[in-house]
Design a protein around this motif. Structure first.
Motif: not given
Length: 111
Positions: A49-70
């Motif tokens: 109810t607070a956010t749209d569908t999101t994806v967390v992209a995680i690299a081989h070393d653990g670095e990550w970002i989260r972005r909406r995909t709808g």
């Protein structure tokens, strides 16, 4: 009057989102992350109810970002286009390397 109606707002089609929709910038950020890192995996997070569908992209070393995909379909299309595995975060959880990266980069939490 309907003040205490047991039906959820989502059931009658009334949107309950408090956050914004996915934009081209969200997809561009995910694509740039995939292009600039190796071993990237996507973890799908369902709409709330607070956010749209999101994806967390995680690299081989653990670095990550989260972005909406709808939508889950948009996330799956993006993953397929870039040959990135897509997992449901609710089923698989997040990999330990992400937590290790978070511990090694506490400054990230300040954003």
């Amino acid at each position: 009057m309907g003040w205490f109606n047991r039906r959820s707002r989502a059931a009658d089609g009334t949107p309950t989102k408090l956050d914004r929709e996915a934009t081209r910038d969200d997809f561009a950020a995910l694509e740039a992350f995939v292009a600039s890192r190796r071993g990237v995996e996507f973890y799908l997070e369902p709409e709330t109810t607070a956010t749209d569908t999101t994806v967390v992209a995680i690299a081989h070393d653990g670095e990550w970002i989260r972005r909406r995909t709808g939508s889950p379909r948009a996330a799956a299309d993006l993953a397929r286009r870039h040959a990135v595995p897509l997992y449901e975060a609710a089923r698989t959880g997040y990999p330990e390397r992400m937590r290790a990266w978070n511990r090694a980069h506490p400054e990230r939490r300040l954003r």
